[in-house]
Design a protein around this motif. Structure first.
Motif, mmCIF file in Angstrom:
data_model
loop_
_atom_site.group_PDB
_atom_site.id
_atom_site.type_symbol
_atom_site.label_atom_id
_atom_site.label_comp_id
_atom_site.label_asym_id
_atom_site.label_seq_id
_atom_site.Cartn_x
_atom_site.Cartn_y
_atom_site.Cartn_z
ATOM 1 N N GLY A 71 -9.274 1.591 3.687
ATOM 2 C CA GLY A 71 -9.425 2.205 2.271
ATOM 3 C C GLY A 71 -10.854 2.040 1.591
ATOM 4 O O GLY A 71 -11.395 2.922 1.078
ATOM 5 N N THR A 72 -11.240 0.756 1.923
ATOM 6 C CA THR A 72 -12.379 0.411 1.260
ATOM 7 C C THR A 72 -13.755 1.516 1.839
ATOM 8 O O THR A 72 -14.555 2.014 1.227
ATOM 9 N N HIS A 100 -9.969 -0.001 -7.973
ATOM 10 C CA HIS A 100 -10.224 -1.267 -7.157
ATOM 11 C C HIS A 100 -11.720 -1.626 -7.039
ATOM 12 O O HIS A 100 -12.702 -0.674 -7.128
ATOM 13 N N ASN A 151 -3.392 -0.423 -8.599
ATOM 14 C CA ASN A 151 -2.721 -1.426 -7.907
ATOM 15 C C ASN A 151 -2.248 -3.051 -8.700
ATOM 16 O O ASN A 151 -1.394 -3.510 -7.923
ATOM 17 N N ASP A 178 -8.736 7.794 -5.245
ATOM 18 C CA ASP A 178 -8.321 6.628 -4.362
ATOM 19 C C ASP A 178 -6.823 6.485 -4.613
ATOM 20 O O ASP A 178 -6.073 6.289 -5.648
ATOM 21 N N GLN A 181 -2.574 3.175 -3.232
ATOM 22 C CA GLN A 181 -1.294 2.786 -3.764
ATOM 23 C C GLN A 181 -0.410 3.906 -3.985
ATOM 24 O O GLN A 181 0.831 3.644 -4.133
ATOM 25 N N SER A 201 -4.695 4.554 2.873
ATOM 26 C CA SER A 201 -5.000 3.225 3.951
ATOM 27 C C SER A 201 -3.663 2.792 4.720
ATOM 28 O O SER A 201 -2.747 2.901 3.785
ATOM 29 N N HIS A 203 -2.653 -0.229 5.938
ATOM 30 C CA HIS A 203 -1.861 -1.287 5.747
ATOM 31 C C HIS A 203 -1.046 -1.552 4.664
ATOM 32 O O HIS A 203 -0.354 -2.640 4.621
ATOM 33 N N LYS A 204 -0.900 -0.603 3.752
ATOM 34 C CA LYS A 204 -0.159 -0.576 2.658
ATOM 35 C C LYS A 204 1.172 0.028 3.005
ATOM 36 O O LYS A 204 2.088 0.183 2.033
#
Ligand code: PLP
Length: 379
Positions: A71-72, A100, A151, A178, A181, A201, A203-204
């Motif tokens: 995500g970053t 974030h 988040n 973004d 979440q 992203s 891994h969420k």
């Protein structure tokens, strides 16, 4: 760790079994999707299928979805290259004070390069109104970046109305969201965002770390951030992370197929909040969260880092804010103007559809014991 009681699913999620199986399979099919022989072409076909799956869950055309490393990276790409694409418009950016770090630090870097950034302040509930955004727009505004779901509070920001306000002010202003979440947590909303660029992203949502995606609306000619061999239609170079991409698609398919997941998550959050209030009468709810999986509470006067450590020693994982803050007070809760004792004791709890009542009971007991054994700055 045995007996892990995990209430930090907004920080990261366990990798789903479907994702692990898909990843192992893809590690066996190790071809390079750019290779011209059949083994490579097979890898490319698989990447295409996986892109189709993630795009379908997102609600966009596969040709609008580009895999990234996280995500970053998506946030950096959208903002850095978005302002570059719109440089003739001017050097003004609008974002919120509760984004974030992937957005805020990128904006700070751009400030050092001569951009001017307006940070919209949230209200006490952690929300930002479309009127605030409309009032901040200027003739030289190049880009707006606003998250879909905070988040730390779980508040949903009114992105569709904000995107409308921006586009009616000037359709050329780029709107980035973004949605890290929000992905798979707010399915109806995601389709209606009205954004030009959207970050997600893996891994969420039950995929491993190291994979994400950026949605780039058809017609938006965003330059690449990572240049090289021209993968991802020339927009994101680097040999495709075929195993992570396979796992991302498998996690997304499995998540999307579990249609009751959001109700289960909301129900366990409600149960947990009720249990906590019963066990700790002094506990205050900062935000019950608009999304099912996140809420924020506080034990006024306690030091949340200490509480997190004491709970951690008992195998109970919660967060004192975004995992990315590493001990610094949360800029989100600070921007909400909470009283100092509330800020000190702020904790984020985040849930999965598989969180259980037993885990919630253990959390309540551990938090009560921690509060009994620790000093507060209040008497
Ligand atoms: N944006 C938000 C709202 C997040 O919660 C996170 C991760 O915590 C990120 C961006 C960064 O995503 P990643 O960890 O994939 O870089």
């Amino acid at each position: 760790m045995d007996n892990l009681i995990y209430f930090d699913y907004a920080a990261t999620t366990p990798v789903r079994s479907e994702a692990i199986a898909a990843m192992l399979d893809a590690l066996g099919q190790f071809g390079n999707p750019s290779s011209r022989y059949e083994f490579g072409r097979e890898a490319a076909r698989r990447v295409k299928e996986h892109r189709d799956a993630v795009a379908e869950a997102f609600g966009c055309s596969p040709s609008e979805l580009f895999f990234t490393s996280c995500g970053t990276e998506g946030d950096n790409w959208a903002i850095r290259r978005g302002v570059e694409l719109n440089r003739r418009r001017g050097k003004h950016i609008v974002t919120t004070a509760i984004e974030h770090a992937a957005v805020l630090e990128t904006c700070k870097e751009l400030e050092r390069q001569g951009y001017e950034v307006t940070y919209l302040k949230p209200d006490r509930a952690g929300r930002v109104a479309p009127e605030q955004l409309a009032a901040a727009l200027r003739p030289d505004t190049a880009l707006v970046s606003m998250m879909l779901v905070n988040n730390e509070t779980g508040a949903i920001l009114p992105v569709p109305d904000c995107a409308k306000a921006v586009k009616s002010f000037n359709p050329a202003i780029l709107f980035h969201c973004d949605a890290v979440q929000g992905f798979l947590k707010t399915p109806e909303l995601l389709a209606k965002l009205g954004a030009d660029l959207v970050t997600i992203s893996g891994h969420k949502v039950g995929a491993p770390k190291g994979i994400g995606a950026l949605y780039i609306k058809k017609g938006v000619r965003l330059p690449p951030l990572v240049t090289g061999g021209g993968q991802e239609e020339g927009l994101r170079s680097g040999t495709e992370a075929t195993a992570q991409i396979a796992a991302f698609a498998a996690a997304v398919r499995a998540g999307a197929a579990d249609s009751a997941r959001l109700e289960r998550t909301a129900a366990i959050k409600e149960y947990t909040l009720a249990k906590l209030k019963e066990a700790l009468p002094k506990l205050e709810v900062i935000s019950a969260g608009d999304v099912p999986h996140i809420c924020a509470i506080t034990l006024p006067g306690y030091k949340s880092e200490v509480v997190v450590r004491v709970l951690g020693d008992r195998g109970v994982c919660v967060s004192s804010g975004s995992a990315c803050h590493k001990g610094r007070p949360s800029h989100v809760f600070a921007a909400m103007n909470l009283p100092k004792p509330w800020l000190d004791g702020a904790l984020r709890l985040s849930f999965s559809p598989d969180s259980t009542r037993e885990e919630a009971d253990t959390l309540a007991a551990a938090l009560r014991d921690a509060a009994d054994s620790l000093f507060t700055t209040l008497s």
